[in-house]
Design an enzyme around this catalytic site. Structure first.
Site, mmCIF file in Angstrom:
data_model
loop_
_atom_site.group_PDB
_atom_site.id
_atom_site.type_symbol
_atom_site.label_atom_id
_atom_site.label_comp_id
_atom_site.label_asym_id
_atom_site.label_seq_id
_atom_site.Cartn_x
_atom_site.Cartn_y
_atom_site.Cartn_z
ATOM 1 N N TYR A 52 8.412 -1.024 11.593
ATOM 2 C CA TYR A 52 8.109 0.212 10.867
ATOM 3 C C TYR A 52 7.183 1.109 11.686
ATOM 4 C CZ TYR A 52 5.975 3.519 7.688
ATOM 5 O OH TYR A 52 5.515 4.679 7.132
ATOM 6 N N ASN A 195 -2.745 7.808 10.366
ATOM 7 C CA ASN A 195 -2.803 6.805 9.304
ATOM 8 C C ASN A 195 -4.228 6.288 9.152
ATOM 9 O OD1 ASN A 195 -1.149 5.713 7.386
ATOM 10 N ND2 ASN A 195 0.128 4.584 8.826
ATOM 11 N N ARG A 286 -41.948 10.383 -16.971
ATOM 12 C CA ARG A 286 -42.292 8.973 -17.104
ATOM 13 C C ARG A 286 -41.231 8.050 -16.514
ATOM 14 N NH1 ARG A 286 -41.996 6.475 -22.755
ATOM 15 N NH2 ARG A 286 -41.915 8.670 -23.324
ATOM 16 N N PHE A 332 -4.665 1.743 4.841
ATOM 17 C CA PHE A 332 -4.837 3.192 4.857
ATOM 18 C C PHE A 332 -5.246 3.743 3.499
ATOM 19 C CE2 PHE A 332 -0.324 2.044 4.366
ATOM 20 C CZ PHE A 332 -0.153 2.400 3.033
ATOM 21 N N GLU A 417 5.161 5.939 -2.259
ATOM 22 C CA GLU A 417 3.696 5.937 -2.237
ATOM 23 C C GLU A 417 3.224 6.313 -3.639
ATOM 24 O OE1 GLU A 417 3.164 8.657 0.987
ATOM 25 O OE2 GLU A 417 4.119 7.298 2.417
#
Length: 513
Positions: A52, A195, A286, A332, A417
């Site tokens: 890939y 990436n 405070r 990534f 994705e």
């Protein structure tokens, strides 16, 4: 500065990004790791293996096999098509930080690319050829694809860079002028350049460095307000903080006592009054150790996450030559950074909110012994009325900006994705939250200094007095109305330049962080 893939810190990144004259180089150890990784990848390409991003398409096209003759064209097409950034560009300083972080991630040697790629990024950096990178367009998974593509586009000689006059020019003009050649991409190198999460991480780290300084300024402003409101130092007794041992809480309590001193004329004045109606101060006074301390702890957490990210491999696939593996993965994905940036935004928003509360107390006759709106002649003069209004506006704006970007996700790339981080949006809005908070703290210092003058001849203690006197060299006491936003900007400039911290350190030493 030599990049090893493992040696980025918030300090050295901030310094390198703000120092164009600093030369950055690839360490010999990293060069050796990169070469080993590249040799391994080239061997597997030669064997005809399908990998890939090396000889396939990208994203939803990952199943498309690319011929060996088209591999280099594939990488160029990737950079061109992904250069889809929108909006105002990042500054040169921010882009310098991106270049350093991208080079450092590649230097770890898990991307399978030539050392030449990192050398070329650093050659551009060291010769002040800084890409023009649009700030919008990243969803923060598969890395900061769009903005990093614009960075890579310039490195390969097709994008824009910042000219000497501060305007964008085609990078070819600068390359010809400086006799520098653009990078020629080989297999996998285009993908490896884009990436990763270096855009969100660089913006985040630069802002976190400034947020750390803001934490000290918040303690200073709070100490000045407490003196101006004639508050009690008792809530900062070390016994109290020791009973609830959050690190930031104890540090804040010690900072406040150091800034104010154990006592002062103002602090002791109400002790001698027969009818002091105040049993306890308001929470914004405070509870400073709890609130300011939690902010410090939150910022430290975010720094730790982003420093880890800055020294990580975020490519896909990753190459492990010694293990004989090329592994597809999701390093990534920007969610670690996105969560940290969203949390940091909430933290700084909270810090600005408590600061505005103290401004509100100082202008109110119900909550202080000071004249209404901190003006000696109210009615004719409005005093700090709109100082508080402006602070309230910025605090409210921060409430909107502090909504987490990371809770949203829109599927991209034809559902391939399907979950993204929105981390770059988180980092960008954190930077805006920080700018707003800086103005609110500057407003509190303006009101605190005015309050102290109105308590004269009583004096504050320690560093509060020193800082008050330093501010008065530039910003005088307001006997009548004037344009207060100029005062706020003057004080903010003293904050961000480190001027006020220098006064503090010369007077009482370093504050805790």
């Amino acid at each position: 500065m030599q990049l090893t893939g493992e040696n980025i810190t918030i300090e050295n990144l901030y310094k390198a990004a703000h120092t164009p004259s600093m030369k950055v180089e690839l360490a010999d150890s990293a060069r050796a790791e990169m070469k080993k990784s590249r040799d391994y990848i080239e061997g597997r390409i030669a064997s005809g293996e399908v990998m890939y991003g090396v000889n396939t398409g990208f994203g939803a096209f990952s199943s498309v096999r690319i011929s060996d003759e088209q591999i280099e064209q594939l990488q160029r097409n990737l950079i061109r098509s992904h250069s889809m950034g929108i909006g105002a560009p990042f500054t040169k300083t921010e882009t310098r930080a991106m270049m350093i972080l991208r080079a450092n991630a590649l230097a770890k040697g898990h991307s399978g690319i030539r050392p030449t790629v990192v050398d070329k990024i650093l050659e551009f950096l060291n010769n002040d050829i800084i890409p023009v990178v649009p700030s919008q367009g990243s969803v923060g998974a598969s890395g900061d694809l769009a903005p990093l593509s614009h960075l890579a586009l310039t490195i390969i000689g097709e994008g824009e860079a910042w000219g000497a006059d501060g305007n964008p020019v085609h990078v070819k003009e600068l390359l010809e002028k400086k006799n520098i050649k653009a990078l020629e991409l080989k297999a996998k190198e285009g993908l490896s350049m884009i990436n990763g999460c270096q855009v969100m991480t660089s913006i985040g780290l630069l802002s976190l460095w400034e947020a750390r300084r803001l934490m000290w300024m918040a303690d200073l402003a709070g100490a000045m307000s407490l003196e101006g409101l004639r508050g009690s130092r008792k809530p900062f007794d070390p016994l109290i903080q020791a009973s609830r041992p959050h690190a930031g809480e104890g540090k804040t309590g010690r900072n406040l006592i150091k800034l104010m001193g154990a006592s002062s004329e103002i602090g002791d004045s109400h002790l001698h009054e027969h009818q002091d109606h105040r049993v306890q101060d308001a929470y914004s006074l405070r509870c400073m150790p709890a609130v300011h301390g939690a902010a410090k702890d939150g910022i430290r957490y975010a720094v730790k996450v982003l420093e880890t990210e800055a020294n990580s491999s975020t490519d896909n696939p990753l190459v492990f030559a010694d293990a004989n593996k090329v592994l597809s993965c999701g390093n990534f994905h920007g969610m670690p950074v996105a969560h940290a940036m969203d949390f940091a935004g909430i933290v700084v928003s909270s810090q600005a909110s408590i600061s505005e509360c103290r401004i509100s107390k100082m202008i109110s006759t119900q909550m202080s012994d000071l004249p209404p709106f901190l003006t000696p002649n109210g009615g004719l003069n409005s005093g700090h009325m709109i100082v508080q209004v402006a602070a309230a506006s910025l605090v409210s704006e921060n409430k909107v900006l502090a909504h987490p970007a990371s809770v949203d996700s829109i599927p991209t790339s034809a559902e391939k994705e399907d979950h993204v981080s929105m981390g770059t949006i988180a980092a960008r809005k954190f930077a805006q939250i920080l700018r707003n908070a800086e103005h609110v703290i500057a407003m509190e210092l303006l009101s605190g200094a005015q309050a102290i003058d109105l308590l004269a001849p009583l004096k504050p203690g320690a560093a509060v007095k020193a800082v008050h006197d330093h501010i008065r060299k530039t910003v005088p006491f307001a006997k009548e109305d004037r344009i207060f936003n100029k005062d706020v900007e003057a004080i903010k400039a003293m904050m961000v330049s480190g001027e006020l911290m220098s006064v503090v350190e010369k007077t009482v030493g370093e504050l805790e962080w």
